[in-house]
Design a protein around this motif. Structure first.
Motif, short mmCIF file in Angstrom:
data_model
loop_
_atom_site.label_atom_id
_atom_site.label_comp_id
_atom_site.label_asym_id
_atom_site.label_seq_id
_atom_site.Cartn_x
_atom_site.Cartn_y
_atom_site.Cartn_z
N ASP A 247 0.82 -1.21 0.00
CA ASP A 247 0.00 0.00 0.00
C ASP A 247 0.86 1.26 0.00
OD1 ASP A 247 -2.24 -1.53 -0.04
OD2 ASP A 247 -2.74 -1.29 2.07
N LEU B 145 -9.13 0.92 -7.37
CA LEU B 145 -9.78 0.34 -6.20
C LEU B 145 -10.20 -1.10 -6.47
CD1 LEU B 145 -12.04 3.33 -5.05
CD2 LEU B 145 -9.86 2.58 -4.07
N GLN C 259 -13.32 -3.92 0.17
CA GLN C 259 -12.43 -2.76 0.14
C GLN C 259 -11.94 -2.36 1.53
OE1 GLN C 259 -14.16 0.48 -2.07
NE2 GLN C 259 -14.02 -0.59 -4.02
N THR C 260 -12.65 -2.75 2.57
CA THR C 260 -12.17 -2.46 3.93
C THR C 260 -10.99 -3.36 4.29
OG1 THR C 260 -13.81 -4.00 4.81
CG2 THR C 260 -14.40 -1.65 4.74
N LYS D 127 -8.01 -2.53 0.03
CA LYS D 127 -8.49 -1.29 -0.59
C LYS D 127 -8.28 -1.28 -2.10
CE LYS D 127 -7.87 3.75 -0.43
NZ LYS D 127 -7.13 4.86 0.22
N TYR D 128 -7.07 -1.67 -2.51
CA TYR D 128 -6.72 -1.59 -3.92
C TYR D 128 -6.87 -2.95 -4.60
CZ TYR D 128 -4.60 2.74 -2.25
OH TYR D 128 -4.38 3.96 -1.66
#
Length: 581
Positions: A426, A442, A449-450, A453-454
């Motif tokens: 990240d 995303l 996503q929590t 994220k990516y």
């Protein structure tokens, strides 16, 4: 035979003994010989070894799958810069004499030498650290190499903490000690052994103090984790349990039979260390002697050991790459020390020193590289004739602290969780996204996503659930290889990726198939499925069946009392029934 007789059988795992006796238990003659004997045969073997090979193949195949997805993401951006980059990588392991090798002088880049690259980045962790910290545009191929390393060696998944709040130095001694005390209350009810929890901050500081040897830390922490008893017999037992517990956590040899309350004839077989390469193999040999309590104790201690080990690998307020760069620098500094002291040694010791280092770093032809313990042993022998040399004393101190000539790649890296790798991934994305915006795409699966994220995060965080198995249906596997190790149920056709997994795979149906294929049918109730031994229904039956034999004053207990014991005792706390002889 005309007169009555009895046949006795003694059936074991590798033999069957038999005898024929009359009603007075005297041997009967059969065809002129006494009727007794034994038949020997090979003991049945489990499929554990075969299963381990299959598991390894599956793990490596999934790693290759993830790396293939990473390449697909990067390929459109790397090919315009270097159209043979991936081809050179693919052929890098081929001999220059191999005719299939299109680029005999294989190198990482087409516009600079490997030496220039390694001058800038001596190890992959140097590259990862600079990608995280330096505010400049990096070569897209360098970013790919760093992310390739992160995805390939992504760490374990034993810790479920979210990546945003994960810290390598966090060791929850309170939770582990409370869990162990619950088990110990049942296991050692007679001696009343319990771990003290009011000085855990001091205990944690001692466990993480890498300026002391593990044995010193164990001795100092001993008085902090249990209260001595005035009863000599009880004190001896409690002190032994506390001692072995600390040894296990610190990676020293511990007697696991003492920790689990098991009376063992072969104590040597139970004396193990968590950092031994064959620990899992040795535990398999002891499996038949382990109950649920023993499994829970070992699991909890192994988690604590991994936490202490990880804190030693990645100190507080450091990233994983920083810690690995420190190891590289320390190794380089210690090598200079070793070369300096080598000149003062006799020729024989000098040669032993060189051979020990060569064996430790690379290993010799057809032999395994030295373990750290083997290396330290040879170094100590080579230096024993020069005990007063100032550098020798410094080297011995580093060996005692287990800090001499560390390596970046060791079996201890198995303690590194995936969160540390994802944190670095990240940071690289966020540092380079202004130059390559597509890196920060995303996660297409908005529900995750929590966690990730990516989009690139999923290559580190996503795991195929164990109950899904190979990503192929049973029918497809039968057609391709005639194997029977697949049971996945699909929701929809199409290629499966970490981002569309729940759209393509039916988790619940696959889980049901996983359970069904592990059960068998009953021997007496034909065509009926058996219950798993660890299922709640069967465990309830086992408890009630044992209570059926309970008597008070030679009278069976009432149904109401039996139900009360089950509800108020067995449903409320961990218990075990001890059968009387």
């Amino acid at each position: 035979m005309s007169r009555p007789y009895n046949i006795g059988l003694d059936i074991g795992t590798s033999s069957i003994g038999w005898s024929v006796v009359d009603d007075q238990s005297k041997l009967v003659s059969v065809r002129g010989k006494y009727g007794y004997g034994v038949r020997l045969y090979d003991e049945g073997q489990t499929a554990a070894e075969r299963r381990s090979f299959r598991t390894t193949r599956r793990r490596l195949k999934r790693r290759k799958w993830r790396l293939g997805l990473l390449r697909e993401i990067f390929e459109p951006y790397i090919t315009p810069v270097d159209d043979t980059f991936f081809l050179r990588q693919k052929q890098s392991n081929l001999s220059p004499k191999d005719q299939r090798k299109l680029y005999p002088q294989t190198s990482l880049f087409n516009d600079r030498t490997d030496r220039a690259f390694y001058d800038d980045y001596p190890t992959i962790y140097h590259l990862r650290y600079k990608l995280m910290t330096e505010k400049r545009q990096f070569d897209i191929r360098e970013i790919y190499l760093a992310m390739h390393h992160i995805v390939k060696y992504r760490g374990h998944f034993l810790n479920e903490a979210p990546v945003s709040s994960f810290k390598s130095s966090e060791i929850n001694l309170v939770a582990h000690f409370d869990r162990l005390n619950t088990i110990f209350a049942d296991l050692f009810s007679e001696s009343g052994f319990q771990l003290e929890t009011d000085k855990l901050a001091e205990v944690k500081a001692l466990l993480l103090d890498n300026q002391q040897s593990a044995s010193n830390r164990q001795r100092q922490a001993l008085s902090l984790i249990y209260t001595p008893s005035t009863n000599k017999a009880v004190e001896k037992q409690n002190k032994a349990i506390a001692t072995e517990l600390l040894k296990a956590i610190l990676g020293l040899k511990a007697k696991f039979n003492v920790l689990t309350g098991i009376k063992a004839e072969d104590v040597k077989a139970w004396t193990l260390t968590f950092n031994a390469e064959n620990f899992d193999e040795e535990m398999v040999k002891l499996e038949s002697s382990l109950d649920d309590n023993a499994h829970q104790i070992i699991e909890s201690l192994q988690e604590l050991y991994s936490g202490v080990l990880l804190a030693g690998i990645v100190p507080e307020n450091q990233s994983l790459s920083q810690a690995m760069i420190t190891k590289y620098d320390d190794h380089q500094k210690h090598l200079k020390m070793l070369k300096a002291v080598r000149e003062a040694l006799a020729p024989g010791d000098r040669q032993r020193l060189k051979q020990a280092y060569d064996q430790y770093v690379d290993g010799q032809e057809n032999t395994k590289a030295y373990s750290k313990e083997d290396f330290y042993g040879d170094i100590t022998k080579a230096l024993k004739n020069n005990p007063d040399h100032p550098i020798v004393s410094e080297i011995k101190k580093l060996i005692e602290l287990d800090q001499f000539m560390p390596k970046q790649r060791t079996k201890d890296n198995g303690a590194i969780p995936h969160q540390l790798h994802q944190q670095e991934l990240d940071r690289i994305i966020e540092n380079q996204q202004q130059y390559y915006p597509w890196l920060a795409e995303l996660n297409p699966n908005s529900k995750r996503q929590t966690v990730a994220k990516y989009k690139l995060d999923e290559l580190v965080t996503f795991r195929v659930p164990y109950y899904v198995g190979p990503l192929i249906t049973a029918e497809q596997q039968r057609q391709s290889s005639d194997a029977k190790f697949a049971w996945m149920i699909r929701k929809a056709e199409g290629r499966i990726t970490p981002w569309n997994f729940d759209d393509k795979v039916d988790r619940q149906a696959s889980a049901n198939e996983f359970i069904k294929r592990m059960t068998t049918t009953d021997t007496y109730l034909l065509a009926e499925d058996v219950l798993p031994k660890q299922s709640l229904i069967y465990q309830r039956f086992e408890v009630l069946n044992e209570l059926n034999g309970l008597k008070i004053d030679d009278q069976p207990i009432t149904t109401e009392l039996k139900q009360a014991i089950f509800t108020d005792l067995f449903m409320q706390k961990i218990t075990r029934i001890v059968k009387s002889s």
